[in-house]
Design a protein around this motif. Structure first.
Motif, short mmCIF file in Angstrom:
data_model
loop_
_atom_site.label_atom_id
_atom_site.label_comp_id
_atom_site.label_asym_id
_atom_site.label_seq_id
_atom_site.Cartn_x
_atom_site.Cartn_y
_atom_site.Cartn_z
N ARG A 88 -6.29 -14.09 7.74
CA ARG A 88 -6.85 -13.17 8.73
C ARG A 88 -8.35 -13.38 8.90
N GLU A 89 -8.80 -13.06 10.10
CA GLU A 89 -10.20 -13.26 10.39
C GLU A 89 -11.02 -12.03 10.01
N TYR A 90 -10.47 -10.84 10.32
CA TYR A 90 -11.19 -9.60 10.06
C TYR A 90 -10.86 -9.14 8.63
N ARG A 91 -11.79 -9.45 7.74
CA ARG A 91 -11.52 -9.29 6.31
C ARG A 91 -11.62 -7.86 5.81
N ASP A 92 -12.39 -7.03 6.52
CA ASP A 92 -12.59 -5.66 6.03
C ASP A 92 -11.43 -4.73 6.34
N GLN A 93 -10.43 -5.25 7.00
CA GLN A 93 -9.27 -4.43 7.32
C GLN A 93 -8.58 -4.00 6.02
N LYS A 94 -8.41 -2.68 5.90
CA LYS A 94 -7.79 -2.16 4.68
C LYS A 94 -6.27 -2.16 4.85
N ILE A 95 -5.59 -2.75 3.89
CA ILE A 95 -4.14 -2.86 4.01
C ILE A 95 -3.46 -2.18 2.82
N THR A 96 -2.52 -1.31 3.12
CA THR A 96 -1.84 -0.54 2.08
C THR A 96 -0.34 -0.78 2.18
N PHE A 97 0.30 -1.10 1.07
CA PHE A 97 1.74 -1.31 1.06
C PHE A 97 2.45 -0.05 0.58
N ILE A 98 3.50 0.34 1.30
CA ILE A 98 4.28 1.51 0.88
C ILE A 98 5.78 1.20 1.01
N PRO A 99 6.54 1.38 -0.10
CA PRO A 99 7.99 1.19 0.00
C PRO A 99 8.63 2.46 0.56
#
Lengths: 298, 415
Positions: B168-179
């Motif tokens: 990804r280019e936009y590195r500050d994007q916060k990503i959260t995984f949820i089952p």
């Protein structure tokens, strides 16, 4: 003190009003006397203060309105020094352009469209501002904020302009017009909460009052000359209020004791919750009424 | 009151309708008639659970009838936030609709079917959410009930997705995984007992705890003049207010500002919201500003702080998402609407088409069709005052209008 606390929906609506004033030559605010259009008037006031609202209001009057609504309309216009245009469905009937419905469910609601389109042509309005909201029904959920209509006032839902970021494209050809919906993203509760917070005056029929009514199809109908009533439909006197306000012939009441805005907001808040698992009630049918009203108007 | 707009996208079978239905049900946002219809139909179909996909039945009906679907809006609220879900189903005009929905959203949900894992469509969702610089993204690994709530499977998918994240280019994007299991209600609104190995929040809790700083990038303040308010009444005879929305940062009384394009300097005298004066105009508020000096400003002009000038240029390159059936071709002329400012633009060069799926495939082209994304160079008839999209989501974006049809035919993100 900064402006961070201001409701984002209010900021958005004001932005939309300013876009209308800047992008169009002859805008008009479609005013029904209902809570949504009253809210629009307040937002427009805020958008242009200290200048006056730079466009007129227009009411498409079916002649079957609640008298309270008309009184309220005239007072509001006078107090704010606004220009009001009234066009009557009765005239469209007299001109033979539309035919009065008859029978048990007759209403002048759907006849409004012809009167509206004629008025748009008469005044060459290029933008008509309305109080429709996306939460009202499924088709409206996909409506744009700037919705382009052709010469016949028709909405081509398959050919809508994408709306990106805040940018509103109001470029149209001669003869086309745009329907503008500044409170698209508000819910019913948002509108009521705003009316409460801003202390906005609304017609008395929104609050609980004693009224002569009759029951049909599980709905509470007003007893009035404008509403068809069977002989065996008994007239009762009950405490009711209206959750939406349209024609007397198509607006059903709800039983209520909510006499002030705080209790109304409370009632709306709770009714959403109590709807869960409950039976089909006035609310559902009432929503259908509101929908019909919207279809007639927009 | 906070309003959070969340972009979702996906096809019929990944469980998106069910997820939205589940959120509405568990937050008690469904109306009686919808709920009854769901109960009745679920029973009729012999399910031992409630089929929440019916909550968005309008969309389903459309799909069956083959009507064009684009962005639909779904509303619900909790005690502390109002939510708007911008839902973009469908395949045909996929990129166009996803870009549109994402452009007004502050958060996004990417749905993954736990049985299928990361598929091409996942890549596309992620690419577009990242391109549009949505700050908060939740990867909801759905249908956990169909993989026995397996932690191993969850970790496998998470690892696959993390490989995408490297690209990804936009590195500050916060990503959260949820089952989650939208169908059974696990970790959507209520925490599940069937995923004891998961210690994070539920989907709704995640959004509930998002703060302004979590969803908005702090940039430099830009104030495009939308409308000039001149009441010319006795009470406000000399009032000359510049109405507009503040983007990217805040402006305060006393700030030294420059008006563009005239480059005239002045100071902010008063900031009004309606009839009240404020010391500071917060970002995204619709205010009216008056200046110390009498300056001629009209719609499309911009007020900025003196040491924070944007780029003032007649040429630039942008990533363009094309949204019209008429092709974009080199040499064509369009109207660029940059905020509230309009200029004429000519297409100088189409550099290369980008496949929005992290496949790394770039194709040399000189025209663009519907749903294409490409780097395009523009030449304008007069300069605009822009920032790069990566620095300013509002002042770095624009729409393209076809002067013949008046349609919005594309969106651009300035590189």
């Amino acid at each position: 003190m900064d402006t961070a606390h201001i409701n984002p929906l209010e900021n958005e609506a004001i932005y939309i009003f300013r876009e209308v004033a800047a992008q169009f030559e002859r805008p008009v605010l479609l005013f029904s006397g209902g809570k949504d259009s009253i809210t629009l008037v307040r937002l427009a006031q805020k958008a242009f203060w200290p200048a006056k609202i730079p466009f007129p209001l227009m009411h498409i009057d079916t002649g079957h309105n609640f008298p309270e609504t008309i009184e309220f309309r005239d007072r509001l216009v006078k107090e704010l020094g606004l220009e009001l245009i009234v066009r009557n469905v009765q005239d469209s009937i007299d001109q033979g352009k539309v035919k009065e419905e008859s029978g048990r469910y007759s209403s002048r609601n759907s006849l409004q469209t012809t009167t509206l389109l004629d008025a748009i042509e008469e005044f060459k309005f290029d933008a008509c501002i309305g109080g429709a909201r996306r939460d009202e029904e499924k088709a409206r959920a996909k409506e744009r904020i700037f919705s382009v209509r052709d010469d016949f006032g028709q909405w081509d839902e398959k050919n809508q302009r994408p709306e990106l970021f805040d940018m509103l494209n109001g470029q149209i050809e001669l003869g086309q017009n745009v329907r503008v919906f500044p409170i698209s993203n508000w819910t019913e509760l948002d509108v009521w909460s705003y009316i409460e917070k801003e202390n906005i005056e609304i017609p008395s029929i929104y609050f609980a009052h004693k009224r002569k009514v009759f029951l049909r199809d599980g709905l509470i109908w007003s007893h009035s000359d404008y509403v068809y009533q069977e002989e065996d439909e008994e007239v009762l006197e009950r405490m009711v209020r209206f959750r939406t306000v349209g024609d007397m012939s198509c607006t059903a009441a709800v039983f209520s004791e909510a006499k002030d805005i705080a209790s109304v907001v409370q009632e709306i808040r709770e009714s959403t919750i109590s709807e869960r698992g409950a039976r089909i009630d006035d609310k559902r049918s009432e929503a259908a009424m509101e929908k019909r009203k919207q279809q007639g108007y927009f | 009151m906070e309003v959070l707009k969340i972009a979702t996208a996906g096809s019929v079978d990944d469980g998106k309708s069910t997820l939205i239905g589940r959120i509405l049900y568990d937050t008690k946002s469904l109306t009686t008639d919808k709920l009854e219809a769901i109960e009745k139909t679920s029973k009729k179909n012999g399910y031992d659970y409630l089929d929440f996909s019916l909550a968005t039945d309008g969309l389903v009906a459309e799909r069956e009838q083959g009507i064009t679907i684009d962005v639909a809006h779904i509303y619900f609220s909790t005690a502390n936030k109002s939510y708007i879900i911008a839902d973009t189903p469908g395949h045909v005009e996929y990129t166009r609709n996803m870009v549109t929905g994402a452009s007004t959203s502050q958060a996004a949900i990417i749905l993954i079917d736990a049985r299928k894992g990361v598929i091409e469509q996942t890549n596309r969702h992620f690419f577009i959410n990242n391109l549009l610089r949505i700050k908060d993204v939740v990867v909801a690994i759905n249908k956990m009930d169909l993989v026995d709530y397996s932690e191993e499977r969850y970790n496998e998918i998470k690892a696959d997705f993390e490989q995408l994240m490297d690209k990804r280019e936009y590195r500050d994007q916060k990503i959260t995984f949820i089952p989650v299991s939208a169908l059974k209600g696990d970790n959507v609104v209520n925490i599940s007992e069937r995923t004891p190995w998961y210690s994070g929040t539920t989907l709704l809790e995640h959004f509930e705890t998002l703060d302004r700083k979590d969803i908005f990038n702090v940039g430099t303040p830009r104030f495009p003049v939308q409308y000039v308010i001149r009441p010319k009444t006795d009470a406000h005879h000399d009032f000359r207010g510049f109405a507009g929305k503040v983007y990217g940062g805040e402006l305060s009384v006393g700030d030294e500002v420059v008006a563009l394009p005239s480059q005239t300097r002045s100071k902010i005298k008063d900031i009004y919201f309606h009839d009240k004066k404020y010391q500071t105009a917060a970002r995204r508020s619709s205010v009216t500003i008056t200046l110390e000096d009498e300056i001629n400003l009209s719609r499309g002009d911009m007020l900025v702080k003196v040491n924070d000038l944007p780029t003032i240029e007649k040429r630039f390159t942008a990533t363009v998402s094309w949204m019209d059936s008429q092709q974009l071709t080199v040499g064509n002329k369009y109207i660029i609407q940059h905020g509230v400012n309009k200029v004429l633009a000519k297409i100088d060069k189409v550099h290369h088409k980008i496949e929005p799926d992290y496949s790394g495939v770039d194709t040399e082209v000189d025209s663009l069709g519907m749903n294409d994304i490409a780097e395009v160079s523009f030449q304008l008839n007069k300069p605009i005052y822009y920032d790069k999209f990566k620095d300013h989501r509002t002042n770095g974006s624009f729409i393209l209008i076809d002067p013949n049809s008046n349609s919005t035919v594309g969106a651009g993100f300035i590189s």
